[in-house]
Design an enzyme around this catalytic site. Structure first.
Site, PDB file in Angstrom:
ATOM      1  N   GLY A  67      -7.407   7.034 -42.733  1.00 48.13           N
ATOM      2  CA  GLY A  67      -7.417   8.434 -42.338  1.00 48.13           C
ATOM      3  C   GLY A  67      -8.004   8.682 -40.954  1.00 48.13           C
ATOM      4  O   GLY A  67      -7.819   7.916 -40.012  1.00 48.13           O
TER       5      GLY A  67
ATOM      6  N   THR B  93      -3.721  12.886 -44.804  1.00 47.87           N
ATOM      7  CA  THR B  93      -4.398  11.610 -45.071  1.00 47.87           C
ATOM      8  C   THR B  93      -4.209  11.328 -46.563  1.00 47.87           C
ATOM      9  O   THR B  93      -3.659  12.164 -47.289  1.00 47.87           O
ATOM     10  CB  THR B  93      -5.902  11.670 -44.704  1.00 47.87           C
ATOM     11  OG1 THR B  93      -6.501  12.721 -45.446  1.00 47.87           O
ATOM     12  CG2 THR B  93      -6.108  11.912 -43.217  1.00 47.87           C
TER      13      THR B  93
ATOM     14  N   TYR C 233     -17.787  20.195 -52.514  1.00 48.87           N
ATOM     15  CA  TYR C 233     -17.350  19.788 -51.165  1.00 48.87           C
ATOM     16  C   TYR C 233     -17.628  20.917 -50.172  1.00 48.87           C
ATOM     17  O   TYR C 233     -18.153  20.689 -49.082  1.00 48.87           O
ATOM     18  CB  TYR C 233     -15.869  19.458 -51.222  1.00 48.87           C
ATOM     19  CG  TYR C 233     -15.239  19.044 -49.909  1.00 48.87           C
ATOM     20  CD1 TYR C 233     -15.313  17.725 -49.461  1.00 48.87           C
ATOM     21  CD2 TYR C 233     -14.543  19.962 -49.116  1.00 48.87           C
ATOM     22  CE1 TYR C 233     -14.714  17.334 -48.261  1.00 48.87           C
ATOM     23  CE2 TYR C 233     -13.947  19.584 -47.925  1.00 48.87           C
ATOM     24  CZ  TYR C 233     -14.034  18.270 -47.505  1.00 48.87           C
ATOM     25  OH  TYR C 233     -13.430  17.892 -46.314  1.00 48.87           O
TER      26      TYR C 233
ATOM     27  N   LYS D  82     -20.114  20.609 -46.909  1.00 50.38           N
ATOM     28  CA  LYS D  82     -19.665  20.738 -45.516  1.00 50.38           C
ATOM     29  C   LYS D  82     -20.383  21.898 -44.818  1.00 50.38           C
ATOM     30  O   LYS D  82     -20.665  21.822 -43.617  1.00 50.38           O
ATOM     31  CB  LYS D  82     -18.146  20.911 -45.462  1.00 50.38           C
ATOM     32  CG  LYS D  82     -17.391  19.664 -45.919  1.00 50.38           C
ATOM     33  CD  LYS D  82     -17.662  18.459 -45.027  1.00 50.38           C
ATOM     34  CE  LYS D  82     -16.804  17.255 -45.385  1.00 50.38           C
ATOM     35  NZ  LYS D  82     -16.990  16.114 -44.483  1.00 50.38           N
TER      36      LYS D  82
END
Ligand SMILES: NC(=O)c1ccc[n+]([C@@H]2O[C@H](COP(=O)([O-])OP(=O)(O)OC[C@H]3O[C@@H](n4cnc5c(N)ncnc54)[C@H](OP(=O)(O)O)[C@@H]3O)[C@@H](O)[C@H]2O)c1
Length: 248
Positions: A16, A187, A152, A156
């Site tokens: 990725g 990705t 997530y 972040k």
């Protein structure tokens, strides 16, 4: 006069965007250590780069176990560190009712706590560089949320705040700390989504460029933030999302 090559650590470099970032630094003439967990994959990427005449070495290690060791071993093998780009991260898209506290904590442990621990070990090495550069890969999810994705998204957001905090604390050491927030890039984790026609209809409406990003379109942002041209850029998050987060 030939330029002296810089010593660069890139995490998340088995695939990725981390891989494309590592390739871009190596092809720019820097000496690069690629980190991820899959040793054979890393070795293959490094062998390919060396075959092109560039300097790359593999450092297989799990960042959830000993992130400090990743920074220290990269520093030992390169004789110091000038640039760290931290792209490794995990995702768990379970809904809040399915994602218990332990699962939330374990994702934050990799995405946020390991980022801090890696940075904390790398910072003394970067302080010894003539121009240290730390670049975190965050996400537009730090600022705009897509449900379900609580862990997530929180990780972040935390990483973006950590970027500012470290930038403010270490700026006086001729060291910059910045982040890159990618939008939607093709990705492995979202390859199936990127091939779904229904999702493409959404992309046509939500992303002004009407397409997904390609991993090689993110790497130049990392090269820029690590370059002498970005010497006065500190504490920012550079969004690379085809305009997705600019649109209402
Ligand atoms: N793709 C997107 O659309 C998108 C959007 C916004 C933000 N981002 C961010 O951009 C970065 C790269 O994303 P990507 O899609 O290229 O990721 P990816 O294809 O899922 O690759 C993740 C990388 O992280 C490494 N990694 C994961 N856990 C690790 C651990 N515990 N220890 C060491 N390495 C670990 C993996 O290594 P192994 O495979 O060797 O374990 C792999 O190299 C991530 O920070 C991601 O959050 C991506």
């Amino acid at each position: 006069m030939t330029k002296e090559s810089r010593r660069v650590l890139v995490t998340g470099a088995t695939r990725g965007m981390g891989l494309e970032i590592a390739r871009a630094f190596a092809r720019a003439g820097e000496r690069v250590v690629l980190n991820g967990r899959e040793e054979a994959t890393l070795e293959a990427h490094c062998a390919a780069l060396r075959g092109e005449g560039f300097a790359a070495e593999a450092l297989a290690a799990d960042l959830s176990v000993d992130p400090e060791a990743v920074a220290l071993r990269a520093g030992e093998s390169l004789g110091g560190l000038d640039v760290v780009v931290h792209a490794a991260s995990l995702r768990d898209r379970r809904r809040t009712e399915e994602l218990d506290g332990a699962a939330f904590a374990s994702l934050l442990d990799v995405n946020l706590t390991a980022s801090y621990r890696l940075a904390r070990a790398a910072l003394p090495l970067l302080q010894r560089s003539q121009a240290g550069r730390l670049v975190f890969i965050t996400s537009i999810a730090a600022r705009i949320a897509r449900a379900p994705d609580p862990a997530y998204t929180a990780s972040k957001g935390g990483l973006e705040a950590l970027t500012r905090s470290l930038a403010v604390e270490f700026g006086a050491d001729n060291l910059t700390v910045n982040a890159i927030a990618p939008g939607w890039f093709v990705t492995d984790p979202n390859r199936a989504l990127s091939e779904d026609p229904q999702v493409q209809s959404f992309v046509n409406v939500r992303i002004p460029l009407k397409r997904w990003g390609r991993p090689e379109e993110l790497a130049p942002a990392a090269l820029f933030l690590a370059s002498p041209s970005a010497s006065f850029v500190n504490g920012i998050t550079l969004t690379v999302d085809g305009g997705m987060s600019a649109q209402m």
